[in-house]
Scaffold this active site. Structure first.
Site, PDB file in Angstrom:
ATOM      1  N   LYS A 708       0.811  -1.221   0.000  1.00 53.93           N
ATOM      2  CA  LYS A 708       0.000   0.000   0.000  1.00 53.93           C
ATOM      3  C   LYS A 708       0.846   1.274   0.000  1.00 53.93           C
ATOM      4  CE  LYS A 708      -4.376  -1.243   2.232  1.00 53.93           C
ATOM      5  NZ  LYS A 708      -5.119  -1.072   3.499  1.00 53.93           N
ATOM      6  N   GLU A 712       4.044   8.596   3.521  1.00 56.15           N
ATOM      7  CA  GLU A 712       3.342   9.758   4.062  1.00 56.15           C
ATOM      8  C   GLU A 712       2.581   9.505   5.352  1.00 56.15           C
ATOM      9  OE1 GLU A 712       2.290  12.417   0.354  1.00 56.15           O
ATOM     10  OE2 GLU A 712       2.214  10.324  -0.199  1.00 56.15           O
TER      11      GLU A 712
HETATM   12 MO1  MOS Z   1       4.613  13.519  -1.983  1.00 51.41          MO
HETATM   13  S1  MOS Z   1       3.897  15.205  -1.040  1.00 51.41           S
HETATM   14  O1  MOS Z   1       3.517  13.145  -3.232  1.00 51.41           O
HETATM   15  O2  MOS Z   1       6.210  13.768  -2.399  1.00 51.41           O
END
Ligand code: MOS
Length: 745
Positions: A708, A712
């Site tokens: 997944k 982030e």
């Molecule tokens: Mo990320 S904010 O898609 O590098």
């Protein structure tokens, strides 16, 4: 279950690019050399809005070693249509065009490029360029502009607009026995990767360019350069073999790329442009937002109504959009929900995605609001979330591909010792400090994008895998080697990984936490094709030990192809290649999510994060002494690099909670703390215990390899967990980030 020691996927492996990085062998964008290299220094504009009335370059041109001063008056002609400046992730609008005309759109806008034989001459000469302006009125305060907010007329591709309302949220809210309503704000943040933005353009002769660019997507920079300057695609190659952090700032091409290419084409020689740290604050940023969250619930904390509204800043020329408000509509079960998301125009550069764009900001508000609801109803914060647990995505009315958030709550709470928490705020002290425990949920979208990869197996048993993605510090090199090694039963050292080059098989930018799922699957599919070919050859050999064995009965292990339940029947890969007269087997394949999956399911990564803070009330000082975070992100290819991603995300979340804030002087329309002394990021002394748990989660839908992604998720929810812990410690509810000491005294 015992792990097979020969397998690499799922095992903690050190970075294969680690030695190159620590020895300095790895070159970053500003470290590439050429015999004729010239140095460009950007002159930044002094006003926030208006026009340049004159530029006097004579003193700069008189400095020994100065080659040229480029301005809007003498730059070469470039593409005319907005379309040519719009990169893969551009929001709707007219992208900024460096040195285009006399107009000033934001403070620090590049207004000239001084190119010299050496850096110092260019830097000195840049200080001698005399520019006069005619200033116009500007507006940089979101608070002051919010009254003119608007719904963006064109939606940004890839971003979900606010979900339509369901039920009767305003009615259900006012009818609720318990109502929570509050405003939340957070500061502008700048990404501040350690490696500044830089481009080294090598003039290869005949108009051919090799561009070493600081970017998250070499093919994105490539198509930008080709379109803007009207070049032949084959004449330009963009490389970004190593990237010193990016966090989203490298998603779009930035002005140093334009300027370096422009100067190289004009001067027909190699040119390097590196931005200074203060110029890094003239690029994109995480936009701040003004949010209102309303939660209506019964006395047990079961939600009746969720209303989430946000106004966020953008530039005057582009409608940057992110998903701030939708999360609250499907993280918890609720029949009545309403959302709104609007933009306000500012005279700044366009904001951009920064680690978990939208989610980091929206979830901070929702998860503090949930803590307020827990306090108001006397419900334990974990229990409150379980009471409102969502078993489907109610915004889209779709089931999840998988969701192990319950296990995240349970495992992190257990590890943290949550059951020992005294629910009373201000009840726990240690010496002169108040101790607080808080928690929050995290969520981020799990994406898989279409990506291609090439696998090339040589007769000596070495494998090369290649795809035009990047490793922005995330561990991409390493996980692609692990996937390749397992697919063909090789050792990690036998696998080399080629990424960071626009000429490699097509790939999206590295972003959105999708690289492991997308490029990992592409490498897997390409290696599988090689494996099938190899197996066909092996089975066809004279007297083959694999004759008549079906493919599902063989394993590739230790450089050999063997019958799984009879390892005595095996043949070495090198032997097969030799006997078949093959130097290499090479396959290029494309991996893509089954469109039916996206249509039928919603897919997210989840986390539960628990934080302990110690607050010295006399000084207002907060220390985050302990964090436990449990993450459900599908299959974990490499627990070591995965853990690093979560640690980095949590540290950035602590920065968001306590430190990071870009402050503007609205009279000047300029960000003022444009350096790392005054823009605070957490230092080692700010970071204490962080424990990462990966919860087992099987997902056979999100991507062919069950991944997944997790670049982030670590930041999402962290700031709320810290803020909630501060409330628990002090009894003070702070709804604006960062929680600096003035807000606690
Ligand atoms: Mo990320 S904010 O898609 O590098």
């Amino acid at each position: 279950m015992l792990r097979d020691p020969d397998l690499h996927v799922g095992a903690p492996r050190s970075r294969i690019d680690g030695v190159a990085k620590v020895t300095g062998e790895a070159r970053y964008a500003a470290e590439h050399r050429a015999p004729d290299l010239a140095h460009g220094i950007v002159v930044s504009g002094a006003i926030a809005r208006g026009r340049i009335t004159s530029i006097d370059s004579s003193a700069a041109l008189a400095v020994p070693g100065v080659i040229q001063v480029f301005t809007h008056e003498n730059r070469r002609s470039t593409a005319w249509l907005d379309y040519n400046y719009q990169d893969e992730v551009a929001p709707p609008g007219s992208p900024f065009r460096p040195l285009y005309d006399a107009e000033i759109h934001f403070s620090g806008q590049p207004v000239a490029l001084v190119v010299a034989e050496d850096y110092d001459a260019a830097a000195y000469a840049a200080s001698l360029v005399r520019i006069t302006y005619e200033a116009a009125e500007h507006a940089t305060s979101l608070e002051a502009q919010a009254y003119k907010s608007y719904v963006p007329p064109k939606k940004r591709s890839g971003i979900k607009p606010p979900s339509p309302p369901r039920g009767d949220a305003p009615g259900a809210f006012t009818a609720s026995p318990v109502m929570i309503e509050a405003d939340y704000t957070h500061a502008v943040e700048h990404h501040n990767p350690m490696e500044p933005h830089a481009s080294t353009v090598i003039w290869e002769g005949d108009g051919k360019l090799t561009v070493h660019d600081k970017t998250q997507g070499p093919q994105n920079s490539h198509s930008y350069v080709v379109a803007v300057f009207g070049l032949k695609a084959d004449d330009v190659q963009v490389k970004n073999a190593y990237v010193g952090g990016a966090f989203g700032l490298g998603l779009r091409p930035h002005y140093q790329l334009f300027l370096a290419v422009m100067a190289a084409l004009e001067l027909k020689r190699s040119v390097r442009v590196v931005l200074t740290r203060d110029q890094m604050f003239t690029l994109s940023y995480r936009p701040h937002s003004l949010q209102t969250v309303k939660l209506g619930a019964d006395r047990n904390g079961k939600l009746n109504a969720v209303i989430h509204a946000a106004v966020s800043g953008t530039s005057r020329f582009e409608d940057y959009q992110e998903d701030i408000v939708n999360w609250s509509g499907f993280l918890y079960q609720c029949d009545n929900a309403a959302f709104s998301y609007e933009l306000a125009k500012l005279d700044t550069y366009t904001p951009s995605d920064m680690r978990a764009p939208g989610a980091a900001t929206g979830m901070f508000a929702v998860e503090i609001a949930m803590d307020e609801l827990a306090a108001e109803t006397g419900t334990d914060p974990v229990e409150l979330r379980l009471r409102n647990y969502a078993d489907k995505d109610e915004n889209q009315d779709k089931p999840f591909t998988s969701k192990e958030l319950r296990a995240c709550y349970a495992q992190a709470a257990e590890r943290f010792g949550w059951s020992r928490r005294n629910p009373e705020p201000r009840a726990t002290t240690e010496g002169r400090e108040l101790v607080g425990w808080g928690m929050a949920s995290g969520i981020w979208e799990a994406f898989m994008q279409k990506a291609s990869a090439r696998a090339r197996l040589a007769a000596d048993g070495t494998l090369e895998v290649a795809t035009a993605t990047s490793d922005i510090g995330t561990g991409t090199y390493t996980i692609l080697a692990q996937i390749g090694a397992d697919a063909l039963g090789l050792r990690m050292e036998q696998v080399s990984v080629k990424i960071g080059d626009s000429s490699l098989p097509t790939s999206p930018i590295e972003g959105g936490s999708w690289t492991a799922a997308s490029n990992g699957s592409a490498v897997m599919v390409a290696c599988t094709a090689v494996r099938e070919e190899l197996f066909r050859k092996a089975r066809g050999l004279d007297g083959s030990p694999l004759a008549n064995v079906p493919p599902e009965r063989v394993v590739f292990r230790g450089g050999r192809i063997a019958v799984a339940d009879d390892p005595s029947r095996s043949v070495a890969i090198s032997e097969v290649m030799r006997a078949a007269g093959l130097e290499v087997i090479e396959r290029e394949e494309t991996a893509q999510q089954d469109p039916a999956t996206t249509k039928r399911y919603a897919s997210y990564t989840h986390s539960a994060i628990f934080a302990e803070v110690k607050v010295d009330e006399d000084l207002g000082v907060v220390r985050v002494t302990r964090v436990v975070v449990a993450v459900a992100a599908g299959k974990i290819i490499n627990p070591k690099t995965a853990r690093s991603q979560i640690l980095g995300g949590v540290v950035m979340g602590i920065g968001m909670a306590l430190h990071e804030e870009t402050m503007a002087d609205h009279n000047l329309g300029r960000f003022m703390n444009h350096n790392l002394a005054e823009y605070h990021v957490p230092a080692n002394a700010d970071i204490h215990d962080i424990e990462v748990i990966f919860v087992e989660e099987h997902d056979d839908k999100i991507s062919p390899i069950g991944v997944k992604g997790l670049g982030e998720i670590g930041i999402v929810g962290t700031a709320a967990a810290v803020a909630n812990a501060i409330f628990h410690a002090t009894g003070k509810r702070v709804r604006s980030l960062p929680i600096t000491l003035d807000k606690l005294l």
